[in-house]
Write a protein that holds these residues in place. Structure first.
Motif, PDB file in Angstrom:
ATOM      1  N   LEU A   1      -9.639   6.437  -4.772  1.00 19.55           N
ATOM      2  CA  LEU A   1      -9.920   5.808  -6.062  1.00 19.55           C
ATOM      3  C   LEU A   1      -9.057   6.432  -7.158  1.00 19.55           C
ATOM      4  O   LEU A   1      -8.575   5.746  -8.058  1.00 19.55           O
ATOM      5  CB  LEU A   1     -11.415   5.963  -6.391  1.00 19.55           C
ATOM      6  N   GLY A   2      -8.833   7.748  -7.052  1.00 21.64           N
ATOM      7  CA  GLY A   2      -8.003   8.432  -8.039  1.00 21.64           C
ATOM      8  C   GLY A   2      -6.560   7.957  -8.004  1.00 21.64           C
ATOM      9  O   GLY A   2      -5.908   7.831  -9.051  1.00 21.64           O
ATOM     10  N   GLU A   3      -6.036   7.692  -6.816  1.00 18.53           N
ATOM     11  CA  GLU A   3      -4.660   7.208  -6.698  1.00 18.53           C
ATOM     12  C   GLU A   3      -4.526   5.800  -7.261  1.00 18.53           C
ATOM     13  O   GLU A   3      -3.514   5.461  -7.882  1.00 18.53           O
ATOM     14  CB  GLU A   3      -4.215   7.261  -5.237  1.00 18.53           C
ATOM     15  N   ILE A   4      -5.558   4.979  -7.052  1.00 16.88           N
ATOM     16  CA  ILE A   4      -5.550   3.637  -7.638  1.00 16.88           C
ATOM     17  C   ILE A   4      -5.559   3.735  -9.161  1.00 16.88           C
ATOM     18  O   ILE A   4      -4.811   3.037  -9.858  1.00 16.88           O
ATOM     19  CB  ILE A   4      -6.758   2.819  -7.151  1.00 16.88           C
TER      20      ILE A   4
ATOM     21  N   SER B   1       0.814  -1.221   0.000  1.00 20.44           N
ATOM     22  CA  SER B   1       0.000   0.000   0.000  1.00 20.44           C
ATOM     23  C   SER B   1       0.845   1.268   0.000  1.00 20.44           C
ATOM     24  O   SER B   1       0.517   2.252  -0.668  1.00 20.44           O
ATOM     25  CB  SER B   1      -0.917   0.006   1.227  1.00 20.44           C
ATOM     26  N   GLY B   2       1.950   1.248   0.733  1.00 23.40           N
ATOM     27  CA  GLY B   2       2.759   2.454   0.864  1.00 23.40           C
ATOM     28  C   GLY B   2       3.462   2.887  -0.406  1.00 23.40           C
ATOM     29  O   GLY B   2       3.939   4.026  -0.510  1.00 23.40           O
TER      30      GLY B   2
ATOM     31  N   VAL C   1      -6.274  -6.083  -7.794  1.00 18.09           N
ATOM     32  CA  VAL C   1      -6.241  -4.973  -6.844  1.00 18.09           C
ATOM     33  C   VAL C   1      -6.902  -5.412  -5.536  1.00 18.09           C
ATOM     34  O   VAL C   1      -8.032  -5.927  -5.537  1.00 18.09           O
ATOM     35  CB  VAL C   1      -6.956  -3.737  -7.420  1.00 18.09           C
ATOM     36  N   LEU C   2      -6.197  -5.205  -4.428  1.00 20.15           N
ATOM     37  CA  LEU C   2      -6.713  -5.616  -3.127  1.00 20.15           C
ATOM     38  C   LEU C   2      -7.219  -4.427  -2.320  1.00 20.15           C
ATOM     39  O   LEU C   2      -6.497  -3.440  -2.137  1.00 20.15           O
ATOM     40  CB  LEU C   2      -5.615  -6.310  -2.305  1.00 20.15           C
TER      41      LEU C   2
ATOM     42  N   SER D   1      -1.883  -3.646  -3.447  1.00 18.03           N
ATOM     43  CA  SER D   1      -2.645  -3.304  -2.242  1.00 18.03           C
ATOM     44  C   SER D   1      -2.951  -1.816  -2.238  1.00 18.03           C
ATOM     45  O   SER D   1      -2.147  -0.998  -2.707  1.00 18.03           O
ATOM     46  CB  SER D   1      -1.864  -3.679  -0.982  1.00 18.03           C
ATOM     47  N   THR D   2      -4.107  -1.443  -1.669  1.00 20.53           N
ATOM     48  CA  THR D   2      -4.584  -0.068  -1.803  1.00 20.53           C
ATOM     49  C   THR D   2      -4.915   0.602  -0.478  1.00 20.53           C
ATOM     50  O   THR D   2      -5.734   1.521  -0.431  1.00 20.53           O
ATOM     51  CB  THR D   2      -5.833  -0.042  -2.700  1.00 20.53           C
ATOM     52  N   GLY D   3      -4.293   0.140   0.619  1.00 25.84           N
ATOM     53  CA  GLY D   3      -4.525   0.809   1.894  1.00 25.84           C
ATOM     54  C   GLY D   3      -4.151   2.280   1.815  1.00 25.84           C
ATOM     55  O   GLY D   3      -3.168   2.640   1.165  1.00 25.84           O
TER      56      GLY D   3
END
Length: 339
Positions: free
Chosen positions: A153-156, A125-126, A175-176, A147-149
């Motif tokens: 949504l825009g950053e993903i 995530s980091g 994508v998790l 990982s998307t911690g």
């Protein structure tokens, strides 16, 4: 995506840094992961000085679990796995017939995992906003777990664009949904965000879990997760940043078993009698029978007919067709009506 045509859920037993830098503990974790039924065991690959400054503070959960007498850099440095350790663990996984995975946290670690010919790269995530790092991984065109911690949504969306623009096919990316608090409060899990990600970007999705128990990853499977990742440890009482928010071996096995049962329970989506219940149809359903003695020539009516088990005779769905018809023979009480 067709939810009824999914592959078996890919379960990652996340060893992370719970080996405490000890290769013997790490090898034992490979054994435990295999015994649990997980598909893969995942470690972390990093050179502490390459990804943490001496000024970086520990996260609050790290301070709680390991104290404040050392910096984050000092803590992480003790948890490194060198190249030889990686090779030992890969060989151990090959022997145990479980997939070896690792998360790289710096460019040099990406290069090491590529050199070791890993087919899948896990992006933590980091690093989702680490542009040079994302470009580097994108150029490898490997299977990617993202990982998307902490991400929007825009950053993903931007991370996916960078990976794809640099050579990775979108179909290779899963994508998790993830929350990076250890442990994650249940009210902050937001499992429905996994569905949002799937629908927004038309990608495979999964869930990386940091909650205390096993119910959330199980629920994620029911919602459509194709990958589940969960931290585990040999003993939650060991010293280290992540042990307290990890499953112990027996709990890991229960989680894997529960996920496999949920996979079976989800079925193929076609509504029809199952093979196990077909034998109960005639027992549980009813037939039209005589409520009382009916003489030949008498009209069938609401007062002389009723429905009772078993379902070996005429279905009660034919009720309206029988009412008003003339009995062709005598029927005893409870005798199934025939036409």
């Amino acid at each position: 995506m067709d939810a009824f045509k999914r592959k078996p859920v890919f379960i990652i037993a996340e060893a992370g840094v719970n080996h405490n830098g000890d290769i013997l503990i790490a090898k034992k974790m490979v054994e435990v992961a295999k015994q649990s039924g997980a598909d893969a065991v995942k470690f972390q690959t990093f050179k502490a000085e390459s990804c943490i400054t001496y000024r970086a503070e520990k996260a609050e959960y790290q301070k709680t679990n390991t104290g404040v007498c050392e910096t984050q850099l000092e803590m992480i440095r003790k948890l490194e796995l060198d190249k030889d350790m990686h090779i030992e663990l890969i060989n151990e996984c090959t022997k145990s017939k479980i997939e070896f995975l690792s998360t790289p946290f710096d460019p040099g670690s990406v290069e090491l995992l590529a050199e070791l010919k890993l087919s899948t790269i896990k992006i933590p995530s980091g690093e989702i906003t680490h542009l040079p790092y994302l470009r580097m991984i994108g150029r490898l065109n490997k299977q990617i777990i993202l990982s998307t911690g902490m991400a929007t949504l825009g950053e993903i969306e931007k991370a996916l664009e960078v990976l794809c623009e640099n050579g990775t096919e979108k179909g290779k990316i899963t994508v998790l949904q993830c929350n990076t608090e250890y442990p994650t409060p249940y009210e902050d899990v937001n499992l429905n965000a996994m569905i949002t990600i799937r629908d927004a970007f038309k990608v495979r999705v999964g869930y990386s879990d940091h909650t205390p128990g096993i119910e959330v990853p199980i629920a994620a499977v029911a919602l459509g997760a194709e990958i589940i990742e969960k931290h585990f440890t040999l003993d939650r009482n060991m010293v280290g940043p992540d042990h307290k928010a990890s499953l112990e071996p027996s709990e890991l096995k229960v989680m894997v078993d529960c996920i496999r049962n949920i996979e079976k329970a989800l079925g193929n989506g076609v509504k029809q009698p199952s093979s196990s219940e077909t034998k109960n149809i005639l027992i549980a359903r009813k037939s039209i029978v005589a409520r009382k003695l009916i003489k030949k020539g008498e009209h069938f009516s609401e007062t002389n007919l009723c429905a009772k088990r078993p379902g070996t005779g005429l279905s009660p769905m034919l009720w309206d067709e029988l009412i008003g018809k003339i009995a062709g023979k005598d029927f005893e009480t409870d005798e199934a009506i025939t036409r």
